[in-house]
Write a protein that holds these residues in place. Sequence first.
Motif, short mmCIF file in Angstrom:
data_model
loop_
_atom_site.label_atom_id
_atom_site.label_comp_id
_atom_site.label_asym_id
_atom_site.label_seq_id
_atom_site.Cartn_x
_atom_site.Cartn_y
_atom_site.Cartn_z
N UNK A 1 34.51 -47.92 77.77
CA UNK A 1 34.24 -49.24 77.16
C UNK A 1 33.29 -50.07 78.14
N UNK A 2 33.18 -49.71 79.31
CA UNK A 2 32.05 -50.42 80.09
C UNK A 2 30.64 -49.99 79.64
N UNK A 3 30.61 -48.52 79.43
CA UNK A 3 29.17 -48.00 78.74
C UNK A 3 28.84 -48.68 77.41
N UNK A 4 29.92 -48.79 76.48
CA UNK A 4 29.83 -49.52 75.16
C UNK A 4 29.67 -50.91 75.00
N UNK A 5 29.97 -51.50 76.10
CA UNK A 5 30.12 -53.07 75.90
C UNK A 5 28.85 -53.71 75.75
N UNK A 6 27.65 -53.24 76.41
CA UNK A 6 26.13 -53.86 75.66
C UNK A 6 25.90 -53.37 74.40
N UNK A 7 26.38 -52.24 73.95
CA UNK A 7 26.10 -51.91 72.49
C UNK A 7 26.66 -52.95 71.50
N UNK B 1 26.79 -57.48 67.64
CA UNK B 1 27.18 -58.76 67.43
C UNK B 1 25.92 -59.63 67.00
N UNK B 2 24.79 -59.34 68.05
CA UNK B 2 23.64 -60.41 67.86
C UNK B 2 22.70 -59.93 66.77
N UNK B 3 22.64 -58.68 66.51
CA UNK B 3 21.75 -58.34 65.34
C UNK B 3 22.25 -58.62 64.08
N UNK B 4 23.57 -58.61 64.27
CA UNK B 4 24.36 -58.96 62.83
C UNK B 4 24.33 -60.44 62.52
N UNK B 5 23.85 -61.35 63.29
CA UNK B 5 23.76 -62.68 63.15
C UNK B 5 22.52 -62.96 61.71
N UNK C 1 32.07 -47.14 61.37
CA UNK C 1 31.73 -48.25 62.27
C UNK C 1 32.14 -47.75 63.51
N UNK C 2 31.14 -47.61 64.52
CA UNK C 2 31.35 -47.21 65.92
C UNK C 2 31.94 -48.42 66.47
N UNK C 3 31.79 -49.61 66.31
CA UNK C 3 32.52 -50.58 67.31
C UNK C 3 33.94 -50.59 66.74
N UNK C 4 34.26 -50.20 65.54
CA UNK C 4 35.63 -50.31 65.33
C UNK C 4 36.51 -49.34 66.49
N UNK C 5 35.84 -48.26 66.82
CA UNK C 5 36.13 -47.27 67.71
C UNK C 5 36.48 -47.95 69.31
N UNK C 6 35.47 -48.75 69.49
CA UNK C 6 35.38 -49.40 70.67
C UNK C 6 36.39 -50.61 70.79
#
Length: 555
Positions: A317-323, A328-332, A274-279
């Motif tokens: 973190x700034x680069x990955x924030x939009x990702x 979160x949006x597509x997981x809805x 999970x890439x967002x866990x690294x974020x």
Amino acid sequence: MHPEEHVEFKKRSAEKEKEKQTPKRMLKQTTLDSTARPYSRDSEKARGGTRRVLEFIVMSDLPFNIVENPAFQRLLTYFDPRYRLPGHTYCGETGLSELHRDVRSRVESLLMESSSSISLTTDIWSSDVSPMSLLSLTAQWIDPNFKLRAAVLHAQEFRESHSAAALVTKYENMLQTWQIPRERVHVVLRDNAANMAKAMREGGLPTLPCMAHTLQLAIHDGLLAQRMITDILATGRRIIGHFKRSPQAYCAFHDVQQQLGQNVKKFQQDVTTRWNSSFYMLQSLLEQKRALAAYGAEHEVPASFSANQWGLIEHIITILEPFEELTRAISSSTASAADVIPSVLALKRFLSRDAPSDRGVMTAKAELLRAVTRRFDGIEDEPLYSLATLLDPRYKDRCYSAELKAHTREQLLELLDAQSVADEVQRPEASNADEPAEKKARLGSLSSMLGEIMQEERPQKATTAMSQLNLYLSEPVILQDADPLAYWRANQDRFSALTTAARAYLSAPCTSVDSERLFSTASNILDAQRSRLSARKVEMLLFVRKNLPLMLEKA
């Protein structure tokens, strides 16, 4: 003359008067106690109580032997002393089978009520506490009232080799079980595994990859695989591992946080899948930068970041924030395939623009842009994406170039023409079957000639579709946070030629999150304490657990 007897007489008279004024219902309640005669097992009251106990157990992921828990028994006896709980064997066999049958009947009726296309998601899960693998199949469709419906169809045991041929057989059996023809399947969302993609091709099923998985691969290729990023992540894992392994170190770190006036928080540990866990891990480390520095001044830490690395963490973190926002949006549960093209377009625009925070990560940002472009190459040419975007009133044709606008528009008109012809073919047959024999036109008669002339006016239906499409596209888009289904619910009469296509294409999700959430529930059911559950029992519990709300909304 007798004062004491007179006082006693007045007291008894007052009590009798009070009893007369008390409602009979309250008198019955006061006489109810634990010694009352219990309900018959077949009585409506007993069966209703057992059904609600079973619903509570399944929805709470509890074991069936909770019915033998003395505290649980006392709780139910307190509310109704006449109700007696059945044993756990009855609940786990007869009771669960009856509940499963009723929920299945409800799902079948919902599928039959709507003749619209169905979108599916699928995935494979293996248990950590049992040698069991499950193959999921979840359904999502839009009913005639433009309400999004979702149901779990299967979570079957998958003991065979995970080959494409075995998967094709499984999917064919699943669709036959629910009597879903292939023509009704709009799309199947699956992960990027080669066996899954091959199975869909060999099975002749329209399919799309999960956008979340594709995004994971793009971020890994473009950013997380770079040496400077991997070094930062490795250092972060060592720091967090130090505190995870030592409760004493964590307590000392909490003291430092309190002395600095910071909220006491734990670090987020990342997971490689999970890439967002690294974020989130880098975000939690950056939040505790001052506390880590203060802790390191008095205690030993196995690793630390340099000033340059702290700066890189901020930029990453700034680069990955939009990702992260997009994930979160597509997981809805309301996200659809219509979100893919606009989201990828926005990501490319963000990555192609220079910003002050790019210092030191310009190469990484460029690599990330190349990875996103490569992984999502050709999505504009995929009708399942492009038509869904066109039929979403939040986007319409605003995300296409002039050439793509014309191409997508022609694709939709061809689809509407095919639907119109199919409707015309079915309509005369149905109407002629109901007409009396003497009213049917005789072959070669004047009436039959007139009928042929009227049939030649069929292009008018396409003209209607074209005019509706022109009007639909000429109107402004709705707000980004608005509900596209609510728009179509309000405008389905105005754009009648477009509603069938909208109901099909907007039913498709953009991820296989539904199947992943199903397996998160499966891990709660098949845990270390219930590792001996059979695959049949696990599937029944999952089916009821996920679909029971469809029954409760009916009640």
